[in-house]
Design a protein around this motif. Structure first.
Motif, PDB file in Angstrom:
ATOM      1  N   HIS A 189      78.746  52.732 -58.132  1.00  0.00           N
ATOM      2  CA  HIS A 189      79.941  52.631 -58.970  1.00  0.00           C
ATOM      3  C   HIS A 189      80.719  51.375 -58.643  1.00  0.00           C
ATOM      4  O   HIS A 189      80.535  50.765 -57.571  1.00  0.00           O
ATOM      5  CB  HIS A 189      80.829  53.870 -58.797  1.00  0.00           C
ATOM      6  N   GLY A 190      81.568  50.952 -59.572  1.00  0.00           N
ATOM      7  CA  GLY A 190      82.406  49.780 -59.366  1.00  0.00           C
ATOM      8  C   GLY A 190      83.854  50.174 -59.321  1.00  0.00           C
ATOM      9  O   GLY A 190      84.206  51.277 -58.870  1.00  0.00           O
ATOM     10  N   GLY A 191      84.728  49.296 -59.811  1.00  0.00           N
ATOM     11  CA  GLY A 191      86.150  49.589 -59.813  1.00  0.00           C
ATOM     12  C   GLY A 191      86.557  50.423 -61.003  1.00  0.00           C
ATOM     13  O   GLY A 191      85.744  50.777 -61.861  1.00  0.00           O
ATOM     14  N   ASP A 192      87.852  50.728 -61.074  1.00  0.00           N
ATOM     15  CA  ASP A 192      88.368  51.544 -62.174  1.00  0.00           C
ATOM     16  C   ASP A 192      88.387  50.787 -63.497  1.00  0.00           C
ATOM     17  O   ASP A 192      88.323  51.406 -64.560  1.00  0.00           O
ATOM     18  CB  ASP A 192      89.791  52.028 -61.841  1.00  0.00           C
ATOM     19  N   GLU A 193      88.497  49.455 -63.442  1.00  0.00           N
ATOM     20  CA  GLU A 193      88.595  48.660 -64.669  1.00  0.00           C
ATOM     21  C   GLU A 193      87.304  47.899 -64.994  1.00  0.00           C
ATOM     22  O   GLU A 193      87.045  47.584 -66.145  1.00  0.00           O
ATOM     23  CB  GLU A 193      89.755  47.646 -64.533  1.00  0.00           C
ATOM     24  N   VAL A 194      86.533  47.600 -63.973  1.00  0.00           N
ATOM     25  CA  VAL A 194      85.314  46.799 -64.171  1.00  0.00           C
ATOM     26  C   VAL A 194      84.192  47.377 -63.327  1.00  0.00           C
ATOM     27  O   VAL A 194      84.374  47.608 -62.126  1.00  0.00           O
ATOM     28  CB  VAL A 194      85.536  45.320 -63.778  1.00  0.00           C
ATOM     29  N   PHE A 195      83.039  47.616 -63.962  1.00  0.00           N
ATOM     30  CA  PHE A 195      81.860  47.980 -63.186  1.00  0.00           C
ATOM     31  C   PHE A 195      81.248  46.721 -62.581  1.00  0.00           C
ATOM     32  O   PHE A 195      81.123  46.585 -61.378  1.00  0.00           O
ATOM     33  CB  PHE A 195      80.845  48.696 -64.077  1.00  0.00           C
ATOM     34  N   CYS A 196      80.881  45.765 -63.432  1.00  0.00           N
ATOM     35  CA  CYS A 196      80.387  44.460 -62.973  1.00  0.00           C
ATOM     36  C   CYS A 196      80.350  43.518 -64.168  1.00  0.00           C
ATOM     37  O   CYS A 196      79.753  43.841 -65.199  1.00  0.00           O
ATOM     38  CB  CYS A 196      79.003  44.581 -62.346  1.00  0.00           C
ATOM     39  N   GLU A 197      80.976  42.356 -64.025  1.00  0.00           N
ATOM     40  CA  GLU A 197      81.038  41.395 -65.126  1.00  0.00           C
ATOM     41  C   GLU A 197      79.908  40.373 -65.090  1.00  0.00           C
ATOM     42  O   GLU A 197      79.841  39.498 -65.949  1.00  0.00           O
ATOM     43  CB  GLU A 197      82.381  40.661 -65.094  1.00  0.00           C
ATOM     44  N   GLY A 198      79.038  40.462 -64.088  1.00  0.00           N
ATOM     45  CA  GLY A 198      77.918  39.536 -64.025  1.00  0.00           C
ATOM     46  C   GLY A 198      77.909  38.763 -62.731  1.00  0.00           C
ATOM     47  O   GLY A 198      78.400  39.219 -61.695  1.00  0.00           O
ATOM     48  N   LEU A 199      77.326  37.551 -62.789  1.00  0.00           N
ATOM     49  CA  LEU A 199      77.177  36.719 -61.598  1.00  0.00           C
ATOM     50  C   LEU A 199      78.459  35.971 -61.282  1.00  0.00           C
ATOM     51  O   LEU A 199      79.310  35.756 -62.149  1.00  0.00           O
ATOM     52  CB  LEU A 199      76.039  35.712 -61.808  1.00  0.00           C
ATOM     53  N   ASP A 200      78.582  35.552 -60.043  1.00  0.00           N
ATOM     54  CA  ASP A 200      79.701  34.724 -59.619  1.00  0.00           C
ATOM     55  C   ASP A 200      79.408  33.291 -60.048  1.00  0.00           C
ATOM     56  O   ASP A 200      78.604  32.584 -59.426  1.00  0.00           O
ATOM     57  CB  ASP A 200      79.855  34.819 -58.100  1.00  0.00           C
ATOM     58  N   LEU A 201      80.061  32.848 -61.106  1.00  0.00           N
ATOM     59  CA  LEU A 201      79.760  31.536 -61.682  1.00  0.00           C
ATOM     60  C   LEU A 201      80.136  30.390 -60.754  1.00  0.00           C
ATOM     61  O   LEU A 201      79.630  29.279 -60.910  1.00  0.00           O
ATOM     62  CB  LEU A 201      80.472  31.379 -63.024  1.00  0.00           C
ATOM     63  N   THR A 202      81.025  30.635 -59.797  1.00  0.00           N
ATOM     64  CA  THR A 202      81.410  29.556 -58.886  1.00  0.00           C
ATOM     65  C   THR A 202      80.278  29.180 -57.945  1.00  0.00           C
ATOM     66  O   THR A 202      80.298  28.110 -57.341  1.00  0.00           O
ATOM     67  CB  THR A 202      82.639  29.959 -58.051  1.00  0.00           C
ATOM     68  N   GLU A 203      79.293  30.038 -57.812  1.00  0.00           N
ATOM     69  CA  GLU A 203      78.166  29.748 -56.916  1.00  0.00           C
ATOM     70  C   GLU A 203      76.982  29.124 -57.622  1.00  0.00           C
ATOM     71  O   GLU A 203      76.065  28.629 -56.974  1.00  0.00           O
ATOM     72  CB  GLU A 203      77.666  31.046 -56.258  1.00  0.00           C
TER      73      GLU A 203
END
Length: 776
Positions: A594-608
């Motif tokens: 499970h993820g957070g209450d508002e976001v499960f997962c938005e994808g990859l960390d684009l900064t990396e």
């Protein structure tokens, strides 16, 4: 045909001819050095080519440039866009074309590759023959010495020019083409510079020939040293100094080892300011522009071919596509290699030359010489444009001797692409090549299996040792595992192995080593004990502290909470360990993600994302889930909020998905310059059908929870705030089933259903204690 007929009069009006060539250069330290920009340097070469085309005719060169209806530019290192310190134009081709007063309707900026000058000549000549264009230009420039000059504070008061220009026009931008030179797998292993890449091929050839290292180094020097004599006589050479065989072969402070077996004088010189341009026209247009016939040069034969990726090639010491391109171009010209009077074989490294000479039986001391310019180590050449200088020299050579035939071979990548042109002043109607058919035959050839993940005993197939400025050494190796699969590996701390690889009296190829996949990279050591000491095995565990996830054991259930809305490399690695530990745990029956209450997962960390960044995931895929073939224990996901991109791909790899009202699902990678690489296309097509899968991937459409349920992306939809509780209830229910039967059922679901065939999973269940306990 009448015996006295002029062969020029018999040419079809669309026959392509090369009508003008131009070169300009400037060398660091010379009195005329002004550190020009790429656009300025290329514009000077284009003007020179136009003047060359109409020399002695009375025609204004501006008329030739005004007649241009097609132009193509090779891509330089500066145009790769890696943060040029001096600024860049918004369009490199148009920055040049505006300077010379040309406005062609068709403009191409090609991808990186040393083969592109010749392949563009081939391509535009065919387009002229097809009547698509009348006057075309191929141009390019490399100004790495300008960048070097100003990056080190040169100039009045340390000031640097600004080469930014806001200039645009209709353009076909074929992209940087970086993937043609480096893969993520190569980047992770430090295989990013050309010397070490080619050194692997070079050592493979040395081993095939059965030569010791000292003898081979001498042979490379004997091949290259005579080229310096040609460079010394060329007005545009970056290093016009004659070098002896001893100078090229001997390691000194000025001729240091760059990557074994290469010394500095054996590799391409890349700090240059050089530009070249070539003008083509149809016979009809050439006549209309007043280009004298004695300036026309014909492309008698031509070919452009691509090689298999490096790790797939059956023999790393050979280049079948390179050889096939030369042979096909000669066949088109109706000639054999013995009929060629002069040639330029691309010479970034010795093996690029000997790949051709070995196959065609050309002696490396051939009196025809193997270069027109002096070769890349001495003439110089960065980026992609070197071979356009060779084409320019071929044109001049055939004009001086109308009976001569000159061959130019241009190489790109790691012997990855090869383009060839056979030039002569003798008039000849255009003959199309059949590169597509030759390419199809090459593509159908055998390939070596390879893997990104290596563990266990292996054998060294080829290698290179790269000295570092701090005095340390790093080795890059190509090895074969016991299954015959090829893989890349590095070694940096095993002194015994590094010493063996660097010892000129030892042959490391064929030596047995031990490999282990550590943090996305294959490491090798000479012995298993050394490997264990340098890279100790760490068994996956559930009971340690993690940085990106929180793990909790609740009876037979493992609950994993993802603490950040995006997945970075550390999150992938930690989740991979958790999933591996769960699968190996004899007690754990379910895993709840499970993820957070508002976001499960938005994808990859684009900064990396970048060279070796987040786009590299663990061997088992995103979050340690998407690439597993052994996921035979239930994984349940509770989703609140956004499950986008890699987040959705992770969900698609789970067995049961509970989504709250308000959850959203999307694949928006194309809008970020990425692709859904973790199985989304295949899994979506299987769940929702190809039409909806393509819709989501191509449009970035966002599905709400109910739409996702209808499409089969989730198992059930529940009210907001209840997703985790419902998922826990589901886990409890799953845990009530027979463990052996559950795991067997999941394995069966992955097998191909064949009517009348019984899965081995049924045998496993039939004799399980779980079944016997329930029957008793």
């Amino acid at each position: 045909m009448h015996a006295d007929a002029d062969p020029y009069d018999l040419l079809p009006p669309t026959t392509p001819v090369l009508i003008g060539v131009g070169e300009v250069s400037e060398t660091l330290g010379s009195p005329d050095y002004v550190a020009r920009s790429e656009a300025a340097l290329a514009a000077d070469a284009v003007r020179a080519a136009a003047a060359d085309a109409v020399a002695g005719s009375g025609t204004d060169p501006a008329e030739v440039l005004a007649a241009l209806d097609a132009a193509a530019m090779t891509r330089s290192f500066e145009a790769m866009g890696f943060g040029s310190p001096l600024g860049t134009p918004t369009s490199y081709p148009w920055a040049v074309l505006r300077r010379v007063g040309a406005s062609p309707s068709y403009v191409v900026h090609d991808a990186l590759g040393g083969q592109t000058p010749q392949s563009l000549v081939n391509e535009l000549a065919q387009a002229v023959a097809d009547g698509e264009h009348r006057v075309a230009l191929v141009m390019g420039a490399d100004v790495t010495s300008t960048t070097w000059h100003f990056a080190r504070g040169a100039g009045a008061g340390g000031e640097r020019p600004d080469f930014h220009e806001d200039v645009t026009g209709p353009e076909v931008d074929r992209g940087r083409g970086t993937h043609l030179v480096n893969t993520r797998h190569q980047v992770l292993h430090g295989m990013t510079n050309a010397p070490v890449q080619y050194a692997l091929l070079e050592h493979a050839r040395r081993h095939r020939l059965g030569l010791d290292r000292r003898t081979y180094a001498r042979q490379m020097a004997e091949l290259l040293a005579p080229m310096s004599e040609v460079a010394a006589a060329h007005p545009h050479a970056a290093a016009p100094t004659v070098r002896s065989v001893e100078e090229v072969a001997t390691t000194t402070a000025d001729n240091r080892v760059v990557a074994d077996p290469y010394r500095r004088l054996m590799v391409a010189r890349d700090q240059v300011n050089q530009s070249a341009a070539v003008l083509l026209a149809s016979v009809e247009a050439a006549r209309a522009l007043g280009v004298p016939q004695e300036r026309w040069v014909f492309l008698h034969g031509h070919a452009s071919l691509a090689e298999q990726t490096m790790l797939e090639r059956p023999d790393l010491s050979r280049g079948p596509a390179t050889v096939a391109a030369v042979q096909h171009a000669l066949e088109g010209a109706g000639l054999g290699i013995e009929d060629v009077d002069a040639m330029d074989l691309y010479s970034c490294f010795p093996v690029a030359i000997t790949t051709v000479t070995d196959a065609l039986g050309i002696d490396t001391s051939d009196p025809r010489r193997l270069t027109l310019t002096g070769g890349l180590p001495f003439f110089g050449g960065a980026g992609s444009n070197y071979s356009l200088h060779a084409v320019a020299e071929a044109v001049r050579r055939t004009r001086r001797d109308p009976a001569a035939t000159v061959l130019v071979g241009a190489n790109g990548g790691q012997l990855s692409k090869f383009a060839v042109g056979v030039y002569a002043a003798r008039p000849r109607p255009w003959v199309p090549d059949d590169s597509a058919a030759v390419q199809a035959a090459l593509d159908a050839g055998p390939r070596v299996p390879w893997t990104e993940v290596a563990d266990g005993p292996a054998v060294v197939e080829t290698f290179s040792v790269e000295p570092r400025r701090d005095g340390t050494r790093t080795a890059l190796l190509v090895c074969r595992d016991l299954a015959g699969r090829r893989f890349l590996a590095t070694a940096a701390a095993d002194d015994e192995l590094l010493g063996l690889l660097a010892d000129e009296d030892v042959e490391p190829i064929g030596v047995r080593v031990h490999a282990r996949h550590v943090q996305h990279v294959n490491r090798v050591a000479l012995t298993r004990a050394t490997l264990d000491r340098l890279h100790p095995l760490r068994r996956p565990r559930l009971d340690r502290a993690f940085d990106r996830v929180v793990v909790e054991r609740v009876g037979d259930r493992v609950e994993v909470g993802v603490l950040r809305p995006v997945l970075d490399r550390l999150a992938h690695t930690e989740l991979d360990e958790v999933v591996s530990a769960y699968l190996a745990d004899p007690v754990a029956r379910t895993l709840l993600l499970h993820g957070g209450d508002e976001v499960f997962c938005e994808g990859l960390d684009l900064t990396e994302i970048g060279w070796g960044g987040t786009l590299v995931t663990p061997p088992h895929g995103a979050a340690g889930l998407t690439g597993r073939a052994d996921l035979d224990k239930p994984v349940v996901a509770a989703v609140a909020g956004a499950a986008h991109d890699a987040g959705l791909e992770v969900l698609l790899a789970c067995h049961v998905v509970v989504a709250e009202e308000g959850a959203t699902f999307a694949l928006t990678q194309p809008w970020k310059g990425l692709v859904a690489e973790h199985g989304a296309h295949e899994r979506l097509a299987g769940l929702a059908g190809r039409r909806l899968a393509d819709d989501l991937v191509l449009t970035g459409r966002v599905l709400d929870a109910r739409e996702a349920l209808a499409a089969g992306l989730v198992s059930r939809v529940v009210p907001r705030g209840s997703g985790l509780a419902v998922a826990r209830e589901l886990c409890d229910r799953v845990e009530g089933a027979a463990p052996t039967a559950v795991r067997a059922s999941l394995r069966m679901s992955r097998e191909v259903a064949v009517p009348g065939r019984t899965s081995r999973c049924v045998d496993e269940v039939a004799f399980s204690e779980d079944l016997l306990d329930r029957l008793s």
